[in-house]
Design a protein around this motif. Structure first.
Motif, short mmCIF file in Angstrom:
data_model
loop_
_atom_site.label_atom_id
_atom_site.label_comp_id
_atom_site.label_asym_id
_atom_site.label_seq_id
_atom_site.Cartn_x
_atom_site.Cartn_y
_atom_site.Cartn_z
N GLN A 114 23.57 -27.19 -17.20
CA GLN A 114 24.19 -25.86 -17.25
C GLN A 114 23.46 -24.98 -18.26
O GLN A 114 23.28 -25.36 -19.40
CB GLN A 114 25.66 -26.00 -17.64
N GLN A 128 22.99 -17.59 -19.15
CA GLN A 128 22.14 -16.45 -18.82
C GLN A 128 22.86 -15.17 -19.26
O GLN A 128 24.04 -14.99 -18.98
CB GLN A 128 21.87 -16.39 -17.31
N TYR A 138 26.60 -15.18 -17.45
CA TYR A 138 27.07 -16.27 -16.59
C TYR A 138 26.40 -17.58 -16.98
O TYR A 138 25.41 -17.59 -17.74
CB TYR A 138 26.78 -15.96 -15.12
N TYR A 139 26.95 -18.67 -16.48
CA TYR A 139 26.35 -19.99 -16.61
C TYR A 139 25.77 -20.39 -15.26
O TYR A 139 26.43 -20.25 -14.23
CB TYR A 139 27.38 -21.03 -17.04
N HIS A 140 24.54 -20.88 -15.29
CA HIS A 140 23.90 -21.37 -14.06
C HIS A 140 23.83 -22.88 -14.10
O HIS A 140 23.30 -23.46 -15.05
CB HIS A 140 22.50 -20.79 -13.90
N ASP A 141 24.37 -23.52 -13.07
CA ASP A 141 24.35 -24.98 -12.96
C ASP A 141 23.12 -25.38 -12.14
O ASP A 141 23.03 -25.07 -10.94
CB ASP A 141 25.62 -25.49 -12.29
N HIS A 142 22.17 -26.05 -12.80
CA HIS A 142 20.91 -26.41 -12.13
C HIS A 142 21.09 -27.54 -11.12
O HIS A 142 20.21 -27.75 -10.27
CB HIS A 142 19.85 -26.77 -13.16
N GLY A 164 23.39 -25.36 -8.30
CA GLY A 164 22.88 -24.04 -7.97
C GLY A 164 23.93 -22.94 -8.07
O GLY A 164 23.65 -21.79 -7.74
N LYS A 165 25.12 -23.27 -8.57
CA LYS A 165 26.20 -22.30 -8.64
C LYS A 165 26.20 -21.57 -9.98
O LYS A 165 25.82 -22.13 -11.00
CB LYS A 165 27.55 -22.99 -8.43
N ASP A 166 26.66 -20.32 -9.94
CA ASP A 166 26.82 -19.51 -11.14
C ASP A 166 28.30 -19.33 -11.44
O ASP A 166 29.10 -19.13 -10.51
CB ASP A 166 26.18 -18.13 -10.96
N THR A 167 28.65 -19.40 -12.71
CA THR A 167 30.03 -19.22 -13.15
C THR A 167 30.07 -18.15 -14.22
O THR A 167 29.39 -18.28 -15.23
CB THR A 167 30.61 -20.53 -13.72
#
Length: 269
Positions: A25, A28, A251-255, A258-261
């Motif tokens: 995670q 960004q 936001y947080y990007h989950d590598h 691929g989802k953004d939160t």
């Protein structure tokens, strides 16, 4: 032995995998930044970077009002008759200036090697021979005159060169002329931090309490206080903030997925 090595590599690989997963995670900011401009540093920290404006290079004082009334000799400018002011005006800036008190020293307290560096024409960073000679502490070298002493007395002996490296954040004013935020100054005197983001209380006259009056960019000025203080190697850089525009909220990007939160919706469980 082989089983032991195999077990070791399995444990190591698992640890690496778990570590990499823990960083899956990524935060960004949502801001798209412009690339900072490239600046070539000087050969030493005393030499001007490639984007600096040279105010005095040892040759003449042509960039200063009243410069003709100071003497330039052997690469240094010697205080003469009257203050000098830059023909160009400045706001937020980084200023490098080197100065030397007269040798042999003469006088005492405010009568000994006195001059001053005025930011935006109104705010004095004191120049004074404070080497083994005391005065009121908010009037010694590296003080903001009548507002604060420096953290330390970092003076070199008379005749030797002192360096001020100054970061100046200009005061900000509202449309009605009232103060929005004060000026701030950070100073390194001969490499020692003497002022750290000090909030300047206003102009620094000898006869009045400090106060602010609305203004924009103004000259740097050097004071004639009747002592033959010497100056050399004066340069300045305007401070320009990084440029960016917000393209989305943080936001947080989950590598892994691929989802953004969005930051505000991130679960704390």
């Amino acid at each position: 032995m082989i089983k032991t090595l195999v077990r070791f590599w399995i444990v190591t690989a698992a640890a690496i995998f778990n570590t990499s997963c823990s960083f899956a995670q990524e935060y960004q900011s949502g801001i798209e930044w412009q690339e900072p401009p490239v600046v070539t540093p000087g050969k030493t920290n005393a030499d001007p970077p490639s984007d600096a404006t040279i105010l005095f290079d040892g040759k003449d004082l042509s960039k200063w009002e009243n410069g003709e009334n100071w003497k330039v000799k052997d690469g240094v400018a010697i205080v003469g008759h009257g203050d000098i002011k830059t023909k160009e005006s400045f706001g937020d800036c980084q200023l490098h200036i080197e100065w030397s008190a007269p040798n042999p020293p003469k006088g005492h307290s405010q009568g000994r090697g006195n001059s001053g560096v005025f930011l935006q024409d109104h705010y004095e960073l004191q120049v004074l021979d404070s080497y083994h000679d005391k005065t009121y502490f908010d009037g010694q070298a590296s003080a903001i005159y009548k507002q604060t002493p420096p953290f330390v007395n970092a003076m070199r002996p008379p005749g030797e060169w002192n360096t001020y490296d100054i970061v100046w954040n200009a005061p900000k004013f509202k449309e009605d002329g009232s103060l929005e935020s004060p000026a701030y100054i950070t100073v390194l005197h001969n490499g020692a931090l003497t002022l750290n983001h000090f909030a300047v209380k206003g102009a620094t006259p000898f006869t009045q309490a400090p106060k602010y009056e609305q203004h924009g960019k103004l000259p740097i000025h050097l004071q004639d206080h009747g002592n033959p203080v010497r100056y050399r190697n004066i340069w300045i850089r305007e401070i320009k903030e990084p440029v960016g525009k917000r393209v989305r909220e943080p936001y947080y990007h989950d590598h892994q997925t691929g989802k953004d939160t969005p930051v505000e919706k991130k679960s704390t469980s």
